[in-house]
Design a protein around this motif. Sequence first.
Motif, PDB file in Angstrom:
ATOM      1  N   GLY A 117       0.778  -1.225   0.000  1.00 48.76           N
ATOM      2  CA  GLY A 117       0.000   0.000   0.000  1.00 48.76           C
ATOM      3  C   GLY A 117       0.810   1.274   0.000  1.00 48.76           C
ATOM      4  O   GLY A 117       0.254   2.362  -0.182  1.00 48.76           O
ATOM      5  N   VAL A 118       2.105   1.180   0.202  1.00 49.58           N
ATOM      6  CA  VAL A 118       2.953   2.382   0.233  1.00 49.58           C
ATOM      7  C   VAL A 118       3.470   2.633  -1.181  1.00 49.58           C
ATOM      8  O   VAL A 118       4.182   1.795  -1.736  1.00 49.58           O
ATOM      9  N   GLU A 131      -6.401  14.860  -4.245  1.00 49.87           N
ATOM     10  CA  GLU A 131      -5.297  15.698  -4.712  1.00 49.87           C
ATOM     11  C   GLU A 131      -4.429  16.145  -3.544  1.00 49.87           C
ATOM     12  O   GLU A 131      -3.200  16.197  -3.647  1.00 49.87           O
ATOM     13  N   GLU A 132      -5.069  16.468  -2.435  1.00 46.48           N
ATOM     14  CA  GLU A 132      -4.306  16.878  -1.252  1.00 46.48           C
ATOM     15  C   GLU A 132      -3.402  15.740  -0.774  1.00 46.48           C
ATOM     16  O   GLU A 132      -2.241  15.955  -0.410  1.00 46.48           O
ATOM     17  N   ALA A 133      -3.929  14.517  -0.798  1.00 44.62           N
ATOM     18  CA  ALA A 133      -3.134  13.370  -0.361  1.00 44.62           C
ATOM     19  C   ALA A 133      -1.972  13.107  -1.310  1.00 44.62           C
ATOM     20  O   ALA A 133      -0.869  12.749  -0.875  1.00 44.62           O
ATOM     21  N   ALA A 159       2.241   7.418   7.839  1.00 44.23           N
ATOM     22  CA  ALA A 159       1.450   8.641   7.983  1.00 44.23           C
ATOM     23  C   ALA A 159       2.347   9.855   8.189  1.00 44.23           C
ATOM     24  O   ALA A 159       2.095  10.932   7.642  1.00 44.23           O
ATOM     25  N   ALA A 160       3.417   9.671   8.973  1.00 44.59           N
ATOM     26  CA  ALA A 160       4.329  10.790   9.217  1.00 44.59           C
ATOM     27  C   ALA A 160       5.081  11.181   7.956  1.00 44.59           C
ATOM     28  O   ALA A 160       5.389  12.364   7.754  1.00 44.59           O
ATOM     29  N   ARG A 161       5.372  10.236   7.087  1.00 47.97           N
ATOM     30  CA  ARG A 161       6.130  10.522   5.869  1.00 47.97           C
ATOM     31  C   ARG A 161       5.231  10.938   4.701  1.00 47.97           C
ATOM     32  O   ARG A 161       5.602  11.816   3.914  1.00 47.97           O
ATOM     33  N   VAL A 166      -2.886   7.795   2.836  1.00 45.91           N
ATOM     34  CA  VAL A 166      -2.218   6.609   2.279  1.00 45.91           C
ATOM     35  C   VAL A 166      -2.438   5.412   3.196  1.00 45.91           C
ATOM     36  O   VAL A 166      -2.725   4.296   2.737  1.00 45.91           O
ATOM     37  N   VAL A 167      -2.323   5.642   4.488  1.00 46.65           N
ATOM     38  CA  VAL A 167      -2.513   4.559   5.450  1.00 46.65           C
ATOM     39  C   VAL A 167      -3.969   4.110   5.470  1.00 46.65           C
ATOM     40  O   VAL A 167      -4.274   2.919   5.356  1.00 46.65           O
ATOM     41  N   ASP A 168      -4.882   5.079   5.595  1.00 46.45           N
ATOM     42  CA  ASP A 168      -6.286   4.748   5.789  1.00 46.45           C
ATOM     43  C   ASP A 168      -6.912   4.077   4.577  1.00 46.45           C
ATOM     44  O   ASP A 168      -7.807   3.233   4.727  1.00 46.45           O
TER      45      ASP A 168
END
Length: 495
Positions: A117-118, A131-133, A159-161, A166-168
């Motif tokens: 997922g990353v 778009e924000e993500a 999430a921090a990077r 992306v995580v959710d």
Amino acid sequence: MNADTTGPHAGAHAGPHAVVVGGGITGLATALRLLAAGVRVTVLEGTGRLGGKLLAGEIAGAPVDLGAESLLARRPEAVALAEAVGLGDRLQAPATSTASVWSRGTLVPMPKGHVMGVPGDAADVAGLLSEEALRRIGQDLELPPTELGEDTAIGAYVAARMGHEVVDRLVEPLLGGVYAGDAYRISMKAAVPALFEAARRHPTLTAAVRAVQAAGSATPADVAGAATGLGGAVFAGLAGGVGTLPVAVAAAVRAAGGTVLTGTPATALLRTGPATWQVVTRDRTLDADAVVLTTPAPVTAGLLAAHAPAAAAELDGIDYASMALVTLAFRRADLPGLPGSGFLVPPVDGHTIKASTFSSQKWRWVAEGAPDLFVLRTSVGRHGEEHQLHREDADLVAASLKDLAAATGLAARPVATTVTRWAGGLPQYPVGHLARVARIREAVAALPGLRLAGAAYDGVGIPACVASAHRAADGIADEIIATSETTHPGAGHSS
């Protein structure tokens, strides 16, 4: 209570005897490996059937898996085991591996170019994230390196990077399919070790993902897969169901002279010498030169409490997630066209189901076994959602149909339904899990003739369980066969 000396090779010169506690795929693979090394084996399974979380069944006359449905084919252990017990010609790659993510009310094709997922590039996930993500993913390249320490939660780190979205919407549903857990708690070192190690060597998460992708672009397992007809498939199934694998392994164990007993839980473990044991059941006691415990962590903890209290305490700290599988059979003519092999569901959207597999499209053997039916299944329940398993079957079916209708437009009524509950089915790997496993193994190492194996230690997938079985069996064989000539003349030599 008298010691049980019955069994295929019982007698004064029968050779060393190992008792394997647990008749899931780990225990059965352990037994087969030990038998190949010349060790006499008895397998004890507490329930009335073998196979653990692997269970083949049927619905409306159609063969299906009611437990795990696939093997990770890019690891060799499970594929090799299937071949060794005569199932090689039944290995199948998925007929389609095109999955979707049901996100914000829309089915979106699963993006390519990611590691659990990353993403390695924001463009790879443009169809799924806002778009924000996407802009937030790009900021990873501008951030200073993150100190990972000995371990970190994959959700918190990503999430921090790259941001929470992306995580959710990617990492969480993908990891949920493996662990039924919480990405913000799951150990990156344990769950995605290649990415963890790459992240320690590279200044950004983007660079780490690209390094993992480059390293995995042509693996030896791909070559092995080509030899089995699986090509470069990541996953494989078995015609008739993955649930047929433990049945075949058990048959091979018996054919090799092993004893397999069901309905026979181990109730106590007694140490009778520096490296000898007795395993107590309700109706017998078995003398053993070695014992391998492949039971879930809480059961193993109870058996070890008197001998390795520190290990038992650590084992008691391992949490498990419970889940239910809802299998539904429809008349094929009643269904709309469904996309690909199924879809994953981000927990953040608040739906009941966490995934759905379109079995009749994913596996040729399911479609061929019931050409007029369409079989699919949903999964319900994550870590911390044990209440879901207490719902009535009809309620779980209704909730699944509601979510399926919202996701795909499916309005048909099933002709048959089956709900399979897996209470405590999946061990959780939170931050520090591998350190916990190391402490458990260190404590158990002080007890000669004893090993642990199973999903609680080195991975929850079938290949990882088989590898854990082989590690335990090889350690036992090396330990007891080297010294068995003095007490069991002729042991370790085939005849």
